[in-house]
Design an enzyme around this catalytic site. Sequence first.
Site, PDB file in Angstrom:
ATOM      1  NE  ARG A 180      -3.739  -2.363   0.150  1.00 51.66           N
ATOM      2  CZ  ARG A 180      -3.362  -3.420  -0.253  1.00 51.66           C
ATOM      3  NH1 ARG A 180      -2.136  -3.524  -0.963  1.00 51.66           N
ATOM      4  NH2 ARG A 180      -4.093  -4.558  -0.116  1.00 51.66           N
ATOM      5  CB  SER A 254      -8.639  -1.456   4.561  1.00 50.84           C
ATOM      6  OG  SER A 254      -9.074  -2.550   4.099  1.00 50.84           O
ATOM      7  CD  GLU A 350      -5.562   1.094   2.393  1.00 49.21           C
ATOM      8  OE1 GLU A 350      -5.329  -0.086   3.313  1.00 49.21           O
ATOM      9  OE2 GLU A 350      -6.411   1.297   1.550  1.00 49.21           O
TER      10      GLU A 350
HETATM   11  C1  FAD Z   1     -15.497   0.003  -0.367  1.00 47.41           C
HETATM   12  C2  FAD Z   1     -14.089   0.282  -0.608  1.00 47.41           C
HETATM   13  C3  FAD Z   1     -13.153  -0.644  -0.715  1.00 47.41           C
HETATM   14  C4  FAD Z   1     -11.807  -0.786  -0.972  1.00 47.41           C
HETATM   15  N1  FAD Z   1     -10.903  -1.787  -1.181  1.00 47.41           N
HETATM   16  C5  FAD Z   1      -9.772  -1.711  -1.666  1.00 47.41           C
HETATM   17  C6  FAD Z   1      -8.895  -2.893  -1.681  1.00 47.41           C
HETATM   18  O1  FAD Z   1      -9.372  -3.983  -1.827  1.00 47.41           O
HETATM   19  N2  FAD Z   1      -7.504  -2.504  -2.156  1.00 47.41           N
HETATM   20  C7  FAD Z   1      -7.234  -1.280  -2.019  1.00 47.41           C
HETATM   21  O2  FAD Z   1      -5.690  -1.239  -2.286  1.00 47.41           O
HETATM   22  N3  FAD Z   1      -7.672  -0.098  -1.787  1.00 47.41           N
HETATM   23  C8  FAD Z   1      -9.179  -0.489  -1.582  1.00 47.41           C
HETATM   24  N4  FAD Z   1      -9.753   0.928  -1.225  1.00 47.41           N
HETATM   25  C9  FAD Z   1      -9.153   2.191  -1.428  1.00 47.41           C
HETATM   26  C10 FAD Z   1      -9.425   2.714  -2.663  1.00 47.41           C
HETATM   27  O3  FAD Z   1     -10.414   2.244  -3.689  1.00 47.41           O
HETATM   28  C11 FAD Z   1      -8.092   2.706  -3.597  1.00 47.41           C
HETATM   29  O4  FAD Z   1      -6.913   3.463  -2.859  1.00 47.41           O
HETATM   30  C12 FAD Z   1      -8.362   3.548  -4.916  1.00 47.41           C
HETATM   31  O5  FAD Z   1      -7.149   3.326  -5.635  1.00 47.41           O
HETATM   32  C13 FAD Z   1      -8.194   5.097  -4.766  1.00 47.41           C
HETATM   33  O6  FAD Z   1      -8.883   5.534  -6.169  1.00 47.41           O
HETATM   34  P1  FAD Z   1      -9.550   6.841  -6.093  1.00 47.41           P
HETATM   35  O7  FAD Z   1      -9.265   7.406  -7.786  1.00 47.41           O
HETATM   36  O8  FAD Z   1     -10.746   7.209  -5.584  1.00 47.41           O
HETATM   37  O9  FAD Z   1      -8.488   7.891  -5.027  1.00 47.41           O
HETATM   38  P2  FAD Z   1      -8.607   8.986  -4.333  1.00 47.41           P
HETATM   39  O10 FAD Z   1      -9.213   8.677  -3.018  1.00 47.41           O
HETATM   40  O11 FAD Z   1      -9.206  10.319  -5.090  1.00 47.41           O
HETATM   41  O12 FAD Z   1      -6.859   9.630  -3.963  1.00 47.41           O
HETATM   42  C14 FAD Z   1      -6.375   8.698  -3.449  1.00 47.41           C
HETATM   43  C15 FAD Z   1      -4.866   9.244  -3.448  1.00 47.41           C
HETATM   44  O13 FAD Z   1      -4.290   9.263  -4.659  1.00 47.41           O
HETATM   45  C16 FAD Z   1      -3.789  10.488  -5.037  1.00 47.41           C
HETATM   46  N5  FAD Z   1      -4.146  10.759  -6.266  1.00 47.41           N
HETATM   47  C17 FAD Z   1      -5.538  10.447  -7.098  1.00 47.41           C
HETATM   48  N6  FAD Z   1      -5.264  10.370  -8.447  1.00 47.41           N
HETATM   49  C18 FAD Z   1      -4.167  10.611  -8.818  1.00 47.41           C
HETATM   50  C19 FAD Z   1      -3.206  11.180  -9.838  1.00 47.41           C
HETATM   51  N7  FAD Z   1      -4.202  10.977 -11.168  1.00 47.41           N
HETATM   52  N8  FAD Z   1      -2.038  11.445  -9.794  1.00 47.41           N
HETATM   53  C20 FAD Z   1      -1.361  11.542  -8.667  1.00 47.41           C
HETATM   54  N9  FAD Z   1      -2.110  11.007  -7.575  1.00 47.41           N
HETATM   55  C21 FAD Z   1      -3.292  10.894  -7.390  1.00 47.41           C
HETATM   56  C22 FAD Z   1      -4.546  11.613  -4.024  1.00 47.41           C
HETATM   57  O14 FAD Z   1      -4.023  12.703  -4.107  1.00 47.41           O
HETATM   58  C23 FAD Z   1      -4.631  10.754  -2.908  1.00 47.41           C
HETATM   59  O15 FAD Z   1      -3.312  10.650  -2.228  1.00 47.41           O
HETATM   60  C24 FAD Z   1     -11.219   0.865  -1.157  1.00 47.41           C
HETATM   61  C25 FAD Z   1     -12.059   1.882  -0.940  1.00 47.41           C
HETATM   62  C26 FAD Z   1     -13.437   1.623  -0.544  1.00 47.41           C
HETATM   63  C27 FAD Z   1     -14.330   2.685  -0.431  1.00 47.41           C
END
Ligand code: FAD
Length: 354
Positions: A180, A254, A350
């Site tokens: 992570r 998580s 996380e």
């Molecule tokens: C119900 C649920 C289940 C989940 N299950 C998992 C799982 O099984 N495994 C797992 O690893 N994660 C899981 N997650 C966490 C999440 O889905 C992941 O971390 C996902 O990759 C976040 O994507 P996002 O577009 O929503 O990012 P955001 O929440 O918008 O951003 C997350 C981070 O990435 C940065 N960021 C976003 N886009 C960019 C970009 N283009 N360039 C540079 N930085 C950027 C942001 O600044 C921030 O630091 C879960 C979340 C939820 C709500």
Amino acid sequence: MMAFAMSRLTDADLAPNALQADYSLRDHNTFGFDARARLGGAIRSEAALAALRADQRIAGMPRLVLGAGSNVVLTRDFDGLALVIDLRGRRVVAQTDDAYIVEAAAGERWHDFVDWTLQQGMAGLENLALIPGTVGAAPVQNIGAYGLELAERFERLRALDMVDGRIVDLDAQACAFGYRDSVFKHAARDRLIILSVAFRLPKRWRARASYADVASWLAASGIGEPTARQIFDAVTAIRREKLPDPAVLGNAGSFFKNPIVDAEQFAALRAKEPDIVCYTQRDGRVKLAAGWMIDRCGWKGRSIGAAAVHERQALVLVNRGGATGEQVLALAQAIRADVSQRFGVELDMEPLVV
Ligand SMILES: Cc1cc2nc3c(=O)[nH]c(=O)nc-3n(C[C@H](O)[C@H](O)[C@H](O)COP(=O)(O)OP(=O)(O)OC[C@H]3O[C@@H](n4cnc5c(N)ncnc54)[C@H](O)[C@@H]3O)c2cc1C
């Protein structure tokens, strides 16, 4: 939360970049917190992002980069520029003897992209089905689930350097993937914005179905040698059953990482807690199940105001309606303190806390 006073920039200044003053982030975080940014907007082309970078009027502002906001906790209004990355497009780039190279723009929805690769007949990402969020955020924490991490299928990515305006290409080594973790949570955090990500999907694919939940779901469905699509369906069904849907109950998945301890610390812990849930790592260290420890401290289902620990999954903190980011953070701190006291282990959060 409070509204920001109108920025010194006029509407005419903002329009070319499609930015809005006092920009609501409520629909851009899966906890559903009602925070606002001084300025914000969706970025729909690389050219628009490059133009923003070069714009001296906003170049010095603090920046918050968002995809779908499924891994952030907004504890306050953001006095800066929020950029919601909404770049679209996906393609098969090339194929070698043993792999397909596929690429997607940063704003593509991760789950839809995984589904699309399977529709192209290209397996390899199915264990990561139904993880919310965008392709561009996936490398940031090296998403992982059900026995697979993004790093194992990663080829390279393109990013815009917001300091000097160059477009850079990063391979896996440059991304410094860990559990992570990646360079995007450290040195590159306020500097690089990911534009697109390419993956290497193996032509000689082998199912990865030994993870207990997946194996028992397949067995219960009478599937002996699963296809990639069947693993995708299994993971999707398991996740729907186990995890709260953020559209119904705000959450960020998580909330804590599973802590990793050395063998000596683990031996001492097991002497005190004989049934502790753990996974031995290749290097001899031991990964502990944070959810189990939180449950053992009696937190499952408990709440502070409307911020609560999910009834079925102690690793997931939820917004039961009307909670603030500060309340979720207070709940997280109380949980950390109890886990630290009982197990002598510090839990790392996380999501990005803003
Ligand atoms: C119900 C649920 C289940 C989940 N299950 C998992 C799982 O099984 N495994 C797992 O690893 N994660 C899981 N997650 C966490 C999440 O889905 C992941 O971390 C996902 O990759 C976040 O994507 P996002 O577009 O929503 O990012 P955001 O929440 O918008 O951003 C997350 C981070 O990435 C940065 N960021 C976003 N886009 C960019 C970009 N283009 N360039 C540079 N930085 C950027 C942001 O600044 C921030 O630091 C879960 C979340 C939820 C709500």
